[in-house]
Design an enzyme around this catalytic site. Structure first.
Site, mmCIF file in Angstrom:
data_model
loop_
_atom_site.group_PDB
_atom_site.id
_atom_site.type_symbol
_atom_site.label_atom_id
_atom_site.label_comp_id
_atom_site.label_asym_id
_atom_site.label_seq_id
_atom_site.Cartn_x
_atom_site.Cartn_y
_atom_site.Cartn_z
ATOM 1 N N HIS A 177 -6.550 0.707 -1.415
ATOM 2 C CA HIS A 177 -7.481 0.610 -2.559
ATOM 3 C C HIS A 177 -8.692 -0.252 -2.192
ATOM 4 C CE1 HIS A 177 -6.433 -3.583 -3.169
ATOM 5 N NE2 HIS A 177 -5.205 -3.211 -2.881
ATOM 6 N N ARG B 35 -5.393 -1.222 -9.631
ATOM 7 C CA ARG B 35 -6.381 -1.185 -8.551
ATOM 8 C C ARG B 35 -6.325 0.102 -7.744
ATOM 9 N NH1 ARG B 35 -2.467 -5.051 -7.536
ATOM 10 N NH2 ARG B 35 -1.474 -5.215 -5.491
ATOM 11 N N GLU C 132 2.593 -1.940 -3.980
ATOM 12 C CA GLU C 132 2.630 -2.990 -2.970
ATOM 13 C C GLU C 132 4.002 -3.683 -2.981
ATOM 14 O OE1 GLU C 132 0.236 -5.236 -0.192
ATOM 15 O OE2 GLU C 132 1.978 -3.937 -0.297
ATOM 16 N N GLY D 223 -2.107 -2.768 1.223
ATOM 17 C CA GLY D 223 -2.154 -3.251 2.596
ATOM 18 C C GLY D 223 -0.807 -3.390 3.263
HETATM 19 O O1 LIG Z 1 -2.166 -9.648 -1.770
HETATM 20 C C1 LIG Z 1 -1.212 -8.897 -1.449
HETATM 21 O O2 LIG Z 1 -0.218 -8.654 -2.127
HETATM 22 C C2 LIG Z 1 -1.337 -8.190 -0.126
HETATM 23 O O3 LIG Z 1 -1.653 -9.116 0.821
HETATM 24 C C3 LIG Z 1 -2.448 -7.143 -0.188
HETATM 25 O O4 LIG Z 1 -2.193 -6.372 -1.298
HETATM 26 P P1 LIG Z 1 -3.251 -5.228 -1.712
HETATM 27 O O5 LIG Z 1 -3.392 -4.273 -0.548
HETATM 28 O O6 LIG Z 1 -2.645 -4.592 -2.925
HETATM 29 O O7 LIG Z 1 -4.548 -5.938 -1.971
#
Ligand SMILES: O=C(O)[C@H](O)COP(=O)(O)O
Length: 215
Positions: A9, A58, A82, A151
């Site tokens: 995202h 997001r 996530e 991520g």
């Molecule tokens: O902040 C988090 O949980 C991960 O480091 C990154 O999460 P995201 O890709 O949803 O920003």
């Protein structure tokens, strides 16, 4: 051969503030919205047939922007969320105590069943991400899906496809709105099954995407 595009995202408010998100949520920044539009411009000519997204805000917003460019519907799949980062969610990365930092480290240093209290292990994340990916094999022939996720989740998926442990994802930088591609193929030469064609491509973005480690 099935091609699956993977998109993290766009930049969010808490990404920019270096705040842990996990399954908590914060809105895209204007930069994050612009990044999503640039992904849309990049993929609109690729014949994308399905946009499947983590159901967090997001990722949904990123998926909606991409779907507008591709003329697709958006399908939500909570398996693409996530990693659940438990009691550390919403905390600023730089404020963790030594014990909290140890919790975070044990996620990625191979500790069996390592997890942040009230959070998920990397194996649990890997299992649900692979479940979502395998569902792409059940789409109609000729489909070309694009998955919008996160991520750590995408890093874990790509690492495990490469035969690395789920926690190896900390060695793979997937910036906001990076595009990766994995293919499912039968091949006598390459490995049969899932192979990684591209990982973390940001050449479509007009400005370097932030990364938690590089602000
Ligand atoms: O902040 C988090 O949980 C991960 O480091 C990154 O999460 P995201 O890709 O949803 O920003």
């Amino acid at each position: 051969m099935l091609q699956v595009y993977l998109v993290r995202h766009g930049e969010t408010q808490w990404n920019a503030e270096r705040r842990i998100q996990g399954q908590s949520d914060s809105p895209l920044t204007q930069k994050g919205e612009d990044q999503a539009k640039q992904v849309g411009d990049r993929v609109r000519s690729l014949g994308i047939t399905h946009i499947i997204t983590s159901d967090l805000g997001r990722t949904r917003r990123t998926a909606e922007i991409i779907a507008d460019a591709c003329g697709c519907e958006v399908i939500a799949d909570p398996r693409l969320r996530e990693l659940n980062m438990g009691v550390l969610e919403q905390r600023h990365i730089d404020t963790l105590t030594a014990e909290e930092e140890m919790w975070r480290r044990q996620l990625v240093n191979g500790t069996p069943d390592g997890r942040i209290p009230e959070g998920e292990s990397m194996q649990e994340l890997s299992d649900r991400m692979h479940g979502a990916l395998q569902s792409c094999l059940e789409l109609p022939p000729g489909s070309r899906p694009l998955l919008v996720s996160h991520g750590i989740a995408l890093g874990c998926l790509v690492s495990t496809i490469l035969g690395l442990p789920a926690y190896a994802e900390r060695r793979l930088r997937l910036r906001n709105c990076s595009i990766s591609r994995i293919d499912h193929q039968q091949s006598a030469w390459l490995a049969s099954g899932w192979v990684v064609e591209t990982a973390g491509d940001v050449s479509h973005l007009d400005a370097p995407a932030l990364d938690e480690l590089q602000r």
